[in-house]
Write an enzyme that holds these catalytic residues in place. Structure first.
Site, PDB file in Angstrom:
ATOM      1  N   VAL A  61      30.980  39.686  37.982  1.00 31.82           N
ATOM      2  CA  VAL A  61      31.786  38.554  37.497  1.00 31.82           C
ATOM      3  C   VAL A  61      31.749  37.353  38.449  1.00 31.82           C
ATOM      4  O   VAL A  61      32.087  36.238  38.050  1.00 31.82           O
ATOM      5  CB  VAL A  61      33.253  38.962  37.207  1.00 31.82           C
ATOM      6  CG1 VAL A  61      33.329  39.959  36.068  1.00 31.82           C
ATOM      7  CG2 VAL A  61      33.954  39.460  38.456  1.00 31.82           C
ATOM      8  N   TYR A 152      43.299  38.911  49.820  1.00 33.97           N
ATOM      9  CA  TYR A 152      43.620  39.506  48.513  1.00 33.97           C
ATOM     10  C   TYR A 152      44.848  38.825  47.905  1.00 33.97           C
ATOM     11  O   TYR A 152      44.839  38.470  46.716  1.00 33.97           O
ATOM     12  CB  TYR A 152      43.867  41.004  48.720  1.00 33.97           C
ATOM     13  CG  TYR A 152      44.160  41.799  47.474  1.00 33.97           C
ATOM     14  CD1 TYR A 152      43.143  42.130  46.582  1.00 33.97           C
ATOM     15  CD2 TYR A 152      45.455  42.236  47.192  1.00 33.97           C
ATOM     16  CE1 TYR A 152      43.408  42.876  45.442  1.00 33.97           C
ATOM     17  CE2 TYR A 152      45.726  42.982  46.056  1.00 33.97           C
ATOM     18  CZ  TYR A 152      44.704  43.305  45.193  1.00 33.97           C
ATOM     19  OH  TYR A 152      44.975  44.054  44.064  1.00 33.97           O
ATOM     20  N   LYS A 156      45.159  36.677  44.366  1.00 39.75           N
ATOM     21  CA  LYS A 156      46.053  37.061  43.262  1.00 39.75           C
ATOM     22  C   LYS A 156      47.080  35.962  42.979  1.00 39.75           C
ATOM     23  O   LYS A 156      47.445  35.734  41.830  1.00 39.75           O
ATOM     24  CB  LYS A 156      46.742  38.390  43.582  1.00 39.75           C
ATOM     25  CG  LYS A 156      45.764  39.572  43.688  1.00 39.75           C
ATOM     26  CD  LYS A 156      44.955  39.767  42.415  1.00 39.75           C
ATOM     27  CE  LYS A 156      44.142  41.047  42.418  1.00 39.75           C
ATOM     28  NZ  LYS A 156      43.379  41.253  41.176  1.00 39.75           N
ATOM     29  N   ILE A 185      49.431  51.410  42.208  1.00 42.11           N
ATOM     30  CA  ILE A 185      48.891  52.249  41.135  1.00 42.11           C
ATOM     31  C   ILE A 185      47.856  53.199  41.745  1.00 42.11           C
ATOM     32  O   ILE A 185      47.015  52.753  42.537  1.00 42.11           O
ATOM     33  CB  ILE A 185      48.210  51.375  40.044  1.00 42.11           C
ATOM     34  CG1 ILE A 185      49.111  50.211  39.598  1.00 42.11           C
ATOM     35  CG2 ILE A 185      47.755  52.238  38.867  1.00 42.11           C
ATOM     36  CD1 ILE A 185      50.387  50.578  38.893  1.00 42.11           C
TER      37      ILE A 185
HETATM   38  P1  NAP Z   1      39.082  50.192  41.270  1.00 41.09           P
HETATM   39  O1  NAP Z   1      39.489  51.576  40.900  1.00 41.09           O
HETATM   40  O2  NAP Z   1      38.491  49.936  42.601  1.00 41.09           O
HETATM   41  O3  NAP Z   1      38.100  49.640  40.113  1.00 41.09           O
HETATM   42  C1  NAP Z   1      37.573  48.343  40.213  1.00 41.09           C
HETATM   43  C2  NAP Z   1      36.726  48.051  38.988  1.00 41.09           C
HETATM   44  O4  NAP Z   1      36.205  46.730  39.098  1.00 41.09           O
HETATM   45  C3  NAP Z   1      35.536  48.983  38.859  1.00 41.09           C
HETATM   46  O5  NAP Z   1      35.288  49.188  37.470  1.00 41.09           O
HETATM   47  C4  NAP Z   1      34.399  48.160  39.476  1.00 41.09           C
HETATM   48  O6  NAP Z   1      33.142  48.612  38.973  1.00 41.09           O
HETATM   49  C5  NAP Z   1      34.779  46.761  39.004  1.00 41.09           C
HETATM   50  N1  NAP Z   1      34.251  45.645  39.797  1.00 41.09           N
HETATM   51  C6  NAP Z   1      34.423  45.412  41.124  1.00 41.09           C
HETATM   52  N2  NAP Z   1      33.788  44.288  41.489  1.00 41.09           N
HETATM   53  C7  NAP Z   1      33.218  43.784  40.369  1.00 41.09           C
HETATM   54  C8  NAP Z   1      32.422  42.639  40.106  1.00 41.09           C
HETATM   55  N3  NAP Z   1      32.082  41.758  41.069  1.00 41.09           N
HETATM   56  N4  NAP Z   1      31.995  42.425  38.825  1.00 41.09           N
HETATM   57  C9  NAP Z   1      32.317  43.290  37.844  1.00 41.09           C
HETATM   58  N5  NAP Z   1      33.067  44.398  38.040  1.00 41.09           N
HETATM   59  C10 NAP Z   1      33.507  44.639  39.284  1.00 41.09           C
HETATM   60  O7  NAP Z   1      40.352  49.197  41.167  1.00 41.09           O
HETATM   61  P2  NAP Z   1      41.751  49.348  40.392  1.00 41.09           P
HETATM   62  O8  NAP Z   1      42.751  49.913  41.328  1.00 41.09           O
HETATM   63  O9  NAP Z   1      41.545  49.955  39.062  1.00 41.09           O
HETATM   64  O10 NAP Z   1      42.124  47.797  40.229  1.00 41.09           O
HETATM   65  C11 NAP Z   1      41.851  47.063  39.043  1.00 41.09           C
HETATM   66  C12 NAP Z   1      42.521  45.697  39.162  1.00 41.09           C
HETATM   67  O11 NAP Z   1      43.939  45.869  39.345  1.00 41.09           O
HETATM   68  C13 NAP Z   1      42.039  44.874  40.352  1.00 41.09           C
HETATM   69  O12 NAP Z   1      41.988  43.511  40.003  1.00 41.09           O
HETATM   70  C14 NAP Z   1      43.114  45.105  41.390  1.00 41.09           C
HETATM   71  O13 NAP Z   1      43.186  44.054  42.304  1.00 41.09           O
HETATM   72  C15 NAP Z   1      44.340  45.177  40.505  1.00 41.09           C
HETATM   73  N6  NAP Z   1      45.472  45.882  41.121  1.00 41.09           N
HETATM   74  C16 NAP Z   1      45.375  47.175  41.527  1.00 41.09           C
HETATM   75  C17 NAP Z   1      46.478  47.809  42.090  1.00 41.09           C
HETATM   76  C18 NAP Z   1      46.458  49.233  42.541  1.00 41.09           C
HETATM   77  O14 NAP Z   1      47.465  49.671  43.150  1.00 41.09           O
HETATM   78  N7  NAP Z   1      45.415  50.005  42.284  1.00 41.09           N
HETATM   79  C19 NAP Z   1      47.677  47.085  42.263  1.00 41.09           C
HETATM   80  C20 NAP Z   1      47.733  45.768  41.861  1.00 41.09           C
HETATM   81  C21 NAP Z   1      46.645  45.171  41.279  1.00 41.09           C
HETATM   82  P3  NAP Z   1      31.744  48.409  39.809  1.00 41.09           P
HETATM   83  O15 NAP Z   1      32.040  48.812  41.219  1.00 41.09           O
HETATM   84  O16 NAP Z   1      30.739  49.246  39.114  1.00 41.09           O
HETATM   85  O17 NAP Z   1      31.450  46.945  39.662  1.00 41.09           O
END
Ligand code: NAP
Length: 244
Positions: A61, A152, A156, A185
């Site tokens: 992206v 980060y 956000k 999460i």
């Molecule tokens: P995750 O398990 O690390 O998954 C991240 C996803 O994003 C994967 O599908 C990864 O696939 C993809 N990705 C990473 N860089 C990318 C890029 N440049 N282009 C396209 N796809 C990309 O993360 P998550 O915890 O599910 O988090 C998802 C979202 O929620 C994020 O925006 C994170 O900041 C937000 N969030 C998470 C939490 C939490 O506690 N987990 C809390 C608040 C907000 P590939 O590596 O194959 O690209």
């Protein structure tokens, strides 16, 4: 109820964690879902397991050209995009004085510029069709800040300002834009957090449990559906009450 029957959704970062749960939830609601990640194999694996029609797409992206091609490919395969979920995100944590230029750039490029890249392309098409939903996944850290996450948190917080601006620009054309801000999460992203930090965080969550990807997916489904037709420019916090 399949309230998203006939709709087409893009979910970036849909191959695991929160994005995967969102893709599955929107599919259960009847939408055709384009699952996007850098790894084509993982995106396709998730897409092939969806309840309704789905397809996997490889796209970084942070690459604006690739995002243009992505939207064209999704439209050709599934049809015009009704719902865009900007969920792809990364962390490169460190205290301020140790943050490297590349840590700052990588996080801002993916988390903030990534949402700009996809939204700019999709919004133009949604405006012509006079409808659409844009849902950006930020974080409570974008509201509160967090030591060790200046890059980060900036990305956000930027996403929240971006979404509110987009919501104001596109409202007259029937396109709604909102933010979901998750708390802690359980996903790959948070798996590496030391036990002590987990315990401290846990103590700050009134609902007494960490969040699941499904908790976030439910909020996204609601914002994408008819029940949220009068909601735009908002930040919906999904964090068990951690930030009030
Ligand atoms: P995750 O398990 O690390 O998954 C991240 C996803 O994003 C994967 O599908 C990864 O696939 C993809 N990705 C990473 N860089 C990318 C890029 N440049 N282009 C396209 N796809 C990309 O993360 P998550 O915890 O599910 O988090 C998802 C979202 O929620 C994020 O925006 C994170 O900041 C937000 N969030 C998470 C939490 C939490 O506690 N987990 C809390 C608040 C907000 P590939 O590596 O194959 O690209």
């Amino acid at each position: 109820m399949r309230e998203l029957e006939g709709r087409v959704a893009i979910v970036t970062g849909g191959s695991r964690g929160i994005g995967r749960a969102i893709a599955e939830e929107l599919s259960r609601a009847g939408a055709s879902v384009a699952v996007v990640a850098r790894s084509a194999d993982r995106a396709e694996a998730v897409a092939s397991g969806l309840e309704c029609r789905g397809a996997g797409f490889a796209c970084d992206v942070a690459d604006s050209e690739a995002c243009r091609d992505l939207v064209a490919a999704v439209e050709e395969s599934l049809g015009p995009v009704d719902i865009l979920v900007n969920n792809a995100g990364i962390t490169r944590d460190n205290i301020l004085v140790r943050l490297k230029d590349e840590d700052w750039e990588a996080v801002l490029e993916t988390n903030l510029r990534g949402a700009f890249n996809t939204t700019r392309v999709v919004a133009r098409r949604m405006m012509k069709r006079r409808e659409g939903r844009i849902i950006n996944i930020a974080s409570v850290v974008g509201l509160t800040g967090n030591p060790g996450q200046a890059n980060y948190a900036a990305s956000k917080a930027g996403l929240i300002g971006f979404t509110k601006s987009v919501a104001q620009e596109l409202a007259a054309r029937g396109v709604l834009a909102n933010v979901v801000a998750p708390g802690f999460i359980e996903t790959d992203m948070t798996a590496g957090l030391p036990e002590e930090a987990r315990e401290t965080l846990f103590g700050r969550i009134p609902l007494g449990r960490f969040g699941t990807p499904d908790d976030v997916a439910g909020a996204v489904r609601w914002l994408a559906g008819p029940a949220a037709a009068y909601v735009t420019g908002q930040v919906l916090v999904v964090d068990g009450g951690m930030v009030m």
